[in-house]
Write a protein that holds these residues in place. Structure first.
Motif, PDB file in Angstrom:
ATOM      1  N   ALA A  82       0.827  -1.214   0.000  1.00 53.09           N
ATOM      2  CA  ALA A  82       0.000   0.000   0.000  1.00 53.09           C
ATOM      3  C   ALA A  82       0.858   1.260   0.000  1.00 53.09           C
ATOM      4  N   GLU A  83       1.913   1.274   0.805  1.00 51.90           N
ATOM      5  CA  GLU A  83       2.788   2.457   0.859  1.00 51.90           C
ATOM      6  C   GLU A  83       3.518   2.669  -0.459  1.00 51.90           C
ATOM      7  N   GLU A  84       4.023   1.590  -1.040  1.00 51.42           N
ATOM      8  CA  GLU A  84       4.766   1.710  -2.302  1.00 51.42           C
ATOM      9  C   GLU A  84       3.830   2.081  -3.454  1.00 51.42           C
ATOM     10  N   ALA A  85       2.624   1.526  -3.466  1.00 51.58           N
ATOM     11  CA  ALA A  85       1.656   1.875  -4.510  1.00 51.58           C
ATOM     12  C   ALA A  85       1.352   3.370  -4.453  1.00 51.58           C
ATOM     13  N   GLU A  86       1.203   3.890  -3.252  1.00 52.99           N
ATOM     14  CA  GLU A  86       0.946   5.327  -3.108  1.00 52.99           C
ATOM     15  C   GLU A  86       2.128   6.143  -3.619  1.00 52.99           C
ATOM     16  N   LYS A  87       3.354   5.732  -3.270  1.00 56.41           N
ATOM     17  CA  LYS A  87       4.555   6.434  -3.749  1.00 56.41           C
ATOM     18  C   LYS A  87       4.630   6.441  -5.272  1.00 56.41           C
ATOM     19  N   ARG A  88       4.204   5.335  -5.879  1.00 59.68           N
ATOM     20  CA  ARG A  88       4.273   5.201  -7.341  1.00 59.68           C
ATOM     21  C   ARG A  88       3.057   5.800  -8.043  1.00 59.68           C
ATOM     22  N   GLY A  89       2.090   6.277  -7.277  1.00 59.19           N
ATOM     23  CA  GLY A  89       0.878   6.843  -7.869  1.00 59.19           C
ATOM     24  C   GLY A  89      -0.030   5.792  -8.490  1.00 59.19           C
ATOM     25  N   LEU A  90       0.047   4.570  -7.992  1.00 57.78           N
ATOM     26  CA  LEU A  90      -0.798   3.479  -8.501  1.00 57.78           C
ATOM     27  C   LEU A  90      -2.065   3.400  -7.652  1.00 57.78           C
ATOM     28  N   ASN A  91      -3.031   4.212  -7.998  1.00 56.20           N
ATOM     29  CA  ASN A  91      -4.270   4.310  -7.232  1.00 56.20           C
ATOM     30  C   ASN A  91      -5.243   3.181  -7.523  1.00 56.20           C
ATOM     31  N   ASN A  92      -4.893   2.295  -8.421  1.00 56.61           N
ATOM     32  CA  ASN A  92      -5.788   1.189  -8.792  1.00 56.61           C
ATOM     33  C   ASN A  92      -5.410  -0.126  -8.105  1.00 56.61           C
ATOM     34  N   ILE A  93      -4.629  -0.039  -7.034  1.00 56.95           N
ATOM     35  CA  ILE A  93      -4.288  -1.227  -6.246  1.00 56.95           C
ATOM     36  C   ILE A  93      -4.991  -1.158  -4.898  1.00 56.95           C
ATOM     37  N   THR A  94      -5.710  -2.221  -4.576  1.00 61.13           N
ATOM     38  CA  THR A  94      -6.265  -2.366  -3.234  1.00 61.13           C
ATOM     39  C   THR A  94      -5.643  -3.600  -2.602  1.00 61.13           C
ATOM     40  N   CYS A  95      -5.608  -3.629  -1.293  1.00 58.10           N
ATOM     41  CA  CYS A  95      -5.006  -4.743  -0.568  1.00 58.10           C
ATOM     42  C   CYS A  95      -6.062  -5.484   0.238  1.00 58.10           C
ATOM     43  N   ALA A  96      -5.903  -6.794   0.305  1.00 57.68           N
ATOM     44  CA  ALA A  96      -6.785  -7.632   1.112  1.00 57.68           C
ATOM     45  C   ALA A  96      -5.934  -8.727   1.755  1.00 57.68           C
ATOM     46  N   GLN A  97      -6.248  -9.034   3.008  1.00 59.70           N
ATOM     47  CA  GLN A  97      -5.457 -10.002   3.755  1.00 59.70           C
ATOM     48  C   GLN A  97      -6.221 -11.301   3.964  1.00 59.70           C
ATOM     49  N   GLY A  98      -5.498 -12.401   3.799  1.00 54.52           N
ATOM     50  CA  GLY A  98      -6.077 -13.702   4.075  1.00 54.52           C
ATOM     51  C   GLY A  98      -5.275 -14.814   3.441  1.00 54.52           C
ATOM     52  N   PRO A  99      -5.629 -16.046   3.764  1.00 54.73           N
ATOM     53  CA  PRO A  99      -4.928 -17.203   3.209  1.00 54.73           C
ATOM     54  C   PRO A  99      -5.389 -17.506   1.782  1.00 54.73           C
ATOM     55  N   ALA A 100      -4.466 -18.007   0.980  1.00 52.06           N
ATOM     56  CA  ALA A 100      -4.789 -18.343  -0.406  1.00 52.06           C
ATOM     57  C   ALA A 100      -5.823 -19.450  -0.495  1.00 52.06           C
ATOM     58  N   GLU A 101      -5.880 -20.279   0.547  1.00 54.94           N
ATOM     59  CA  GLU A 101      -6.828 -21.394   0.530  1.00 54.94           C
ATOM     60  C   GLU A 101      -8.268 -20.962   0.767  1.00 54.94           C
ATOM     61  N   ILE A 102      -8.446 -19.738   1.253  1.00 62.53           N
ATOM     62  CA  ILE A 102      -9.804 -19.249   1.544  1.00 62.53           C
ATOM     63  C   ILE A 102      -9.933 -17.840   0.967  1.00 62.53           C
ATOM     64  N   LEU A 103     -10.245 -17.749  -0.303  1.00 64.69           N
ATOM     65  CA  LEU A 103     -10.379 -16.444  -0.948  1.00 64.69           C
ATOM     66  C   LEU A 103     -11.745 -15.850  -0.615  1.00 64.69           C
ATOM     67  N   PRO A 104     -11.767 -14.610  -0.128  1.00 58.57           N
ATOM     68  CA  PRO A 104     -13.032 -13.997   0.282  1.00 58.57           C
ATOM     69  C   PRO A 104     -13.745 -13.244  -0.846  1.00 58.57           C
ATOM     70  N   PHE A 105     -13.567 -13.702  -2.064  1.00 57.84           N
ATOM     71  CA  PHE A 105     -14.129 -13.015  -3.219  1.00 57.84           C
ATOM     72  C   PHE A 105     -15.165 -13.910  -3.885  1.00 57.84           C
ATOM     73  N   GLY A 106     -16.175 -13.302  -4.457  1.00 50.77           N
ATOM     74  CA  GLY A 106     -17.199 -14.059  -5.153  1.00 50.77           C
ATOM     75  C   GLY A 106     -16.699 -14.606  -6.476  1.00 50.77           C
ATOM     76  N   ASP A 107     -17.430 -15.576  -6.990  1.00 45.46           N
ATOM     77  CA  ASP A 107     -17.121 -16.121  -8.304  1.00 45.46           C
ATOM     78  C   ASP A 107     -17.114 -15.003  -9.339  1.00 45.46           C
ATOM     79  N   SER A 108     -16.223 -15.096 -10.290  1.00 48.39           N
ATOM     80  CA  SER A 108     -16.119 -14.152 -11.410  1.00 48.39           C
ATOM     81  C   SER A 108     -15.807 -12.723 -10.963  1.00 48.39           C
ATOM     82  N   SER A 109     -15.158 -12.573  -9.812  1.00 47.24           N
ATOM     83  CA  SER A 109     -14.786 -11.237  -9.333  1.00 47.24           C
ATOM     84  C   SER A 109     -13.614 -10.648 -10.114  1.00 47.24           C
ATOM     85  N   PHE A 110     -12.821 -11.510 -10.734  1.00 45.38           N
ATOM     86  CA  PHE A 110     -11.612 -11.068 -11.423  1.00 45.38           C
ATOM     87  C   PHE A 110     -11.553 -11.672 -12.820  1.00 45.38           C
ATOM     88  N   ASP A 111     -10.945 -10.912 -13.718  1.00 43.55           N
ATOM     89  CA  ASP A 111     -10.724 -11.416 -15.068  1.00 43.55           C
ATOM     90  C   ASP A 111      -9.463 -12.273 -15.126  1.00 43.55           C
TER      91      ASP A 111
END
Length: 128
Positions: A82-111
């Motif tokens: 998050a800090e580095e994205a802000e330094k680089r002006g990359l406002n299209n990055i969001t962060c989420a925390q959790g284990p890879a085995e339990i993704l908290p995103f709905g189906d088809s959330s990402f391309d």
């Protein structure tokens, strides 16, 4: 995540997050150049970077696509991202925390789903 697991993640990655950001091994590579080229025609895509670490693949993707979610188990890594994205002006990055085995995103959330230098898959995958 249980307390023992959280403590293990913090001890293994928490203090190392800044070092991962500065590491030439992690910050450079032909794979990042290929990722940038691969995503160059997907400017409207949403990307999930699983096991993002210090965010090098997320930063590369963010220059090419509409939105990137940097997902990692380590809170320390996500703070660095998050800090580095802000330094680089990359406002299209969001962060989420959790284990890879339990993704908290709905189906088809990402391309596109990517993972680099992570124990999760170590590969780049596409699902449309």
């Amino acid at each position: 995540m249980n307390n023992h697991h959280e403590a293990l993640v913090k001890s293994q990655f928490g203090g190392q997050a800044a070092a991962y950001l500065q590491s030439n091994v992690h910050a450079q590579g032909a794979d990042l150049r290929r990722l940038s080229e691969w995503l160059s025609e997907d400017s409207e895509a949403t990307v999930l970077d699983v096991g993002c670490g210090a965010g090098h693949a997320s930063f590369t993707a963010a220059t090419q696509v509409a939105q990137v979610t940097a997902y990692d188990l380590s809170e320390g890594m996500l703070v660095v991202v998050a800090e580095e994205a802000e330094k680089r002006g990359l406002n299209n990055i969001t962060c989420a925390q959790g284990p890879a085995e339990i993704l908290p995103f709905g189906d088809s959330s990402f391309d596109i789903v990517i993972s680099r230098y992570s124990a999760t898959t170590g590969t780049i995958c596409r699902r449309r």
